[in-house]
Design an enzyme around this catalytic site. Structure first.
Site, PDB file in Angstrom:
ATOM      1  N   GLU A  57     150.238 -60.739 -47.752  1.00  0.00           N
ATOM      2  CA  GLU A  57     151.133 -61.361 -46.791  1.00  0.00           C
ATOM      3  C   GLU A  57     152.386 -61.914 -47.485  1.00  0.00           C
ATOM      4  OE1 GLU A  57     146.844 -62.124 -45.371  1.00  0.00           O
ATOM      5  OE2 GLU A  57     147.937 -61.903 -47.258  1.00  0.00           O
ATOM      6  N   CYS A  92     147.499 -68.025 -47.232  1.00  0.00           N
ATOM      7  CA  CYS A  92     148.400 -67.061 -46.605  1.00  0.00           C
ATOM      8  C   CYS A  92     148.608 -67.386 -45.122  1.00  0.00           C
ATOM      9  CB  CYS A  92     147.844 -65.649 -46.752  1.00  0.00           C
ATOM     10  SG  CYS A  92     147.909 -65.038 -48.442  1.00  0.00           S
ATOM     11  N   ALA A 173     122.044 -31.645 -67.836  1.00  0.00           N
ATOM     12  CA  ALA A 173     122.238 -31.225 -69.228  1.00  0.00           C
ATOM     13  C   ALA A 173     121.177 -30.176 -69.559  1.00  0.00           C
ATOM     14  CB  ALA A 173     122.104 -32.415 -70.181  1.00  0.00           C
ATOM     15  N   LEU A 215     133.936 -44.301 -71.286  1.00  0.00           N
ATOM     16  CA  LEU A 215     133.711 -45.033 -70.045  1.00  0.00           C
ATOM     17  C   LEU A 215     134.892 -45.887 -69.610  1.00  0.00           C
ATOM     18  CD1 LEU A 215     129.950 -46.107 -70.185  1.00  0.00           C
ATOM     19  CD2 LEU A 215     130.976 -44.057 -69.193  1.00  0.00           C
TER      20      LEU A 215
END
Length: 376
Positions: A57, A92, A173, A215
């Site tokens: 906002e 806000c 895998a 990662l």
């Protein structure tokens, strides 16, 4: 009274703006705001910035002020209820009141205890008309964008999304552990898009040993890398592991004291946590609670069959993100090392949320049937 077509269109635009907060606003929710003046002309828009920075906002109000647009008698469309408390930033709701708006349209209430209807109440007390989206695709989209925030606030644990890359016959895998690469580059890039949503990425010591993954999020802008979390009961993670090299933080979670190994990991920059259950293993539920306390909204799991099975059997996985390559590998490693069932009724039941092509592969997104009940 149901919202107008224009209201829904502008709320959906606010939700689209809120996507700009992904990888930026955590642990705060992703919020977008659209402003129009009293004549219905565009006046400003914005999305929530980094924690401690301006909310959606305020960003939209600043844009309107910079353009010299008066908002007296105007309207705001926000993807989440404006906050009513003074945290790192002022409320806000007060900023919208001070702008002289006549109406605020809200896609979704905020579940956070210090907001939870108080933002709407404050606006109405100031004489502003507040309209909320009825049950609809708009409301659903607003909730989905912040599903991790809702989970952390209402369930005190992150939303857990398990990512898997597999062949068409369900192998992650070969028997020797070779897995790079089963799926396409496009699928791996899409995985980073989902990883970017997470406050933390979870793996196990087996994956660290076999794949030495980084990662981190690559290929997308991100303010702060997700926390990398390794489940490693005996703190056997090599100090040279790539996920310890940064950028960002790495937390290694163990179940028993290993003084020498722990000292080496600390020297390599790892944060350590001892969290054992009554069986001498890492306590998964306690870990999720701890991550939620630390502000993790979404937890992205990229692990092997053992950890995947443990999370699934404990009922902690909310969503599966499965990339299937058009390949048949034969004998190999499974998606999850689940025990044999005695009857089909014991199967873990899921519901497909989405199916889409990505490169040469297909992505299946499936959700535990009861996982999002807290959104109802």
């Amino acid at each position: 009274m149901p919202l107008s077509t224009t209201d829904h269109q502008l709320l959906l635009h606010a939700i689209k703006l809120a996507e700009g907060s992904i990888g930026l606003s955590e642990p705060n929710p992703r919020v977008g705001c659209v402003l129009r003046d009293a004549q219905g002309q565009p006046a400003g828009e914005g999305f929530t910035q980094q924690a401690g920075g301006p909310h959606a906002e305020v960003m939209a109000l600043r844009q309107a002020a910079a353009a010299g647009r008066s908002l007296t008698g105007g309207t705001a469309w926000v993807s989440l209820e404006p906050c009513a408390h003074h945290g790192r930033t002022p409320p806000c709701a007060d900023a919208l009141i001070a702008a002289g708006l006549n109406r605020v349209v809200v896609a979704c209430p905020d579940p956070y205890a210090e907001v939870a209807g108080q933002g709407i109440a404050r606006l109405r007390a100031a004489g502003i008309t507040v309209d909320l989206a009825e049950p609809s695709a708009t409301l659903n989209a607003a909730r989905e964008l912040n599903i991790g925030f809702f989970s952390r606030v209402q369930r005190q644990r992150p939303w857990v999304r398990m990512k898997i890359a597999a062949s068409l016959d369900g192998r992650t895998a070969l028997l020797d552990g070779s897995s790079q690469w089963i799926t396409s580059e496009a699928a791996r890039a899409d995985g980073h898009r989902w990883r970017r949503r997470a406050g933390a990425v979870l793996t196990g010591i087996g994956t660290v040993r076999d794949d030495d993954p980084r990662l981190d999020v690559r290929g997308f802008d991100i303010a702060t890398q997700p926390l990398r979390v390794v489940l490693d009961s005996g703190f056997a993670t090599p100090p040279t592991a790539r996920l310890l090299q940064g950028p960002g933080r790495t937390l290694v979670v163990g179940a028993r004291e290993e003084a020498l190994r722990m000292a080496r990991l600390r020297a390599a920059g790892a944060e350590l946590l001892l969290l054992a259950d009554d069986r001498g293993r890492v306590d998964l539920r306690a870990l999720l609670s701890k991550l939620a306390t630390d502000g993790v909204n979404e937890l992205h799991v990229e692990a092997g069959a053992t950890l995947n099975a443990a999370l699934l059997q404990t009922g902690l996985v909310d969503e599966l993100l499965v990339y299937l390559a058009p390949k048949l590998l034969g004998p190999g490693r499974d998606i999850a090392a689940l025990p044999a069932l005695q009857q089909l009724s014991q199967a873990i039941a899921l519901r497909f949320e989405d199916v889409y092509r990505v490169g040469d592969d297909v992505c299946l997104r499936a959700r535990q049937i009861a996982a999002d009940a807290f959104l109802a």
